[in-house]
Write an enzyme that holds these catalytic residues in place. Structure first.
Site, PDB file in Angstrom:
ATOM      1  N   HIS A  20      43.798  35.940  36.201  1.00  0.00           N
ATOM      2  CA  HIS A  20      43.021  35.772  34.993  1.00  0.00           C
ATOM      3  C   HIS A  20      42.734  37.126  34.359  1.00  0.00           C
ATOM      4  O   HIS A  20      42.804  37.267  33.149  1.00  0.00           O
ATOM      5  CB  HIS A  20      41.704  35.066  35.278  1.00  0.00           C
ATOM      6  CG  HIS A  20      41.865  33.744  35.933  1.00  0.00           C
ATOM      7  ND1 HIS A  20      40.821  32.988  36.356  1.00  0.00           N
ATOM      8  CD2 HIS A  20      42.956  33.019  36.228  1.00  0.00           C
ATOM      9  CE1 HIS A  20      41.250  31.872  36.891  1.00  0.00           C
ATOM     10  NE2 HIS A  20      42.560  31.868  36.822  1.00  0.00           N
ATOM     11  N   TYR A  37      45.648  41.419  28.708  1.00  0.00           N
ATOM     12  CA  TYR A  37      46.697  41.292  27.692  1.00  0.00           C
ATOM     13  C   TYR A  37      46.097  40.851  26.359  1.00  0.00           C
ATOM     14  O   TYR A  37      46.453  41.375  25.298  1.00  0.00           O
ATOM     15  CB  TYR A  37      47.766  40.305  28.158  1.00  0.00           C
ATOM     16  CG  TYR A  37      48.848  40.088  27.131  1.00  0.00           C
ATOM     17  CD1 TYR A  37      49.822  41.062  26.908  1.00  0.00           C
ATOM     18  CD2 TYR A  37      48.890  38.920  26.383  1.00  0.00           C
ATOM     19  CE1 TYR A  37      50.814  40.878  25.957  1.00  0.00           C
ATOM     20  CE2 TYR A  37      49.871  38.724  25.430  1.00  0.00           C
ATOM     21  CZ  TYR A  37      50.834  39.700  25.218  1.00  0.00           C
ATOM     22  OH  TYR A  37      51.798  39.510  24.279  1.00  0.00           O
ATOM     23  N   HIS A  90      38.444  25.361  41.572  1.00  0.00           N
ATOM     24  CA  HIS A  90      37.307  26.076  42.152  1.00  0.00           C
ATOM     25  C   HIS A  90      36.051  25.211  42.089  1.00  0.00           C
ATOM     26  O   HIS A  90      35.276  25.151  43.047  1.00  0.00           O
ATOM     27  CB  HIS A  90      37.036  27.384  41.417  1.00  0.00           C
ATOM     28  CG  HIS A  90      38.146  28.372  41.477  1.00  0.00           C
ATOM     29  ND1 HIS A  90      38.106  29.562  40.789  1.00  0.00           N
ATOM     30  CD2 HIS A  90      39.339  28.371  42.123  1.00  0.00           C
ATOM     31  CE1 HIS A  90      39.211  30.243  41.025  1.00  0.00           C
ATOM     32  NE2 HIS A  90      39.977  29.535  41.828  1.00  0.00           N
TER      33      HIS A  90
END
Length: 191
Positions: free
Chosen positions: A1, A7, A108
């Site tokens: 992530h 980016y 998660h």
């Protein structure tokens, strides 16, 4: 992530220092960060004795703070904002990236919920009204923090989004998380 978001920061015309410093300069963001850091410190810098009731309660608090609140409410609030652009055929590649992140964070969340419920089931000494009220308050306090953050994030709204709209979704999410933990919904709002 992290690499994906790095980016994004490199691609969009974002002032990196301003973006980074927001977690210190914006009080609502600083409050959310301090909330999470306090639990992370407890888990990483102190000895947690899970053979005691108090240690097991700390373990549950940390799971609630990280898996339920951070990953299951706060992240989902951000996902909704990010994915709303793609829904209008804007930032499509960013939306695709966010879909992959949502998949991972959903795992998660489910893992954390399963672990919390398993620990509670296996440890009846944790199942007190006082501890349940404390956990519920953690979640409702987190909703208050996220509402203030969203008010600061979008004071005038953008492209069909405003803080009221997002905050209704946050309350909807909180009700789902509360139900998944065995509580009654607190806010009773629609998605």
């Amino acid at each position: 992530h992290c690499m994906s978001f790095e980016y994004v920061l490199e691609t969009f015309p974002i002032d990196r220092n301003e973006a980074y410093n927001a977690h210190v300069d914006v009080p609502s963001m600083a409050r959310k960060e301090e909330f999470e850091v306090s639990f992370i410190r407890r888990m990483t810098e102190e000895t947690l004795d899970i053979t005691t009731t108090a240690g097991k309660q700390d373990f549950i608090r940390n799971l609630v703070a990280y898996n339920v609140i951070l990953e299951g409410i706060w992240f989902y609030s951000g996902f909704m904002v990010a994915l709303s652009f793609r829904q209008r055929n804007l930032l499509r590649n960013f939306g695709s990236l966010m879909e992959w992140v949502v998949r991972d964070e959903s795992l998660h969340l489910k893992f954390g919920l399963n672990l919390i419920l398993t620990v509670l089931e296996e440890n009846p000494d944790l199942q007190t009204e006082e501890f349940a009220a404390e956990i519920k308050k953690m979640i409702t306090d987190a909703v208050d923090m996220e509402e203030q953050y969203n008010n600061d994030l979008l004071p005038g709204g953008i492209l069909g989004l405003n803080s009221s709209y997002i905050n209704q979704y946050v309350k909807y999410l909180a009700d789902r998380r509360l139900e998944e933990l065995g509580f009654e919904p607190e806010y009773k709002v629609t998605n």
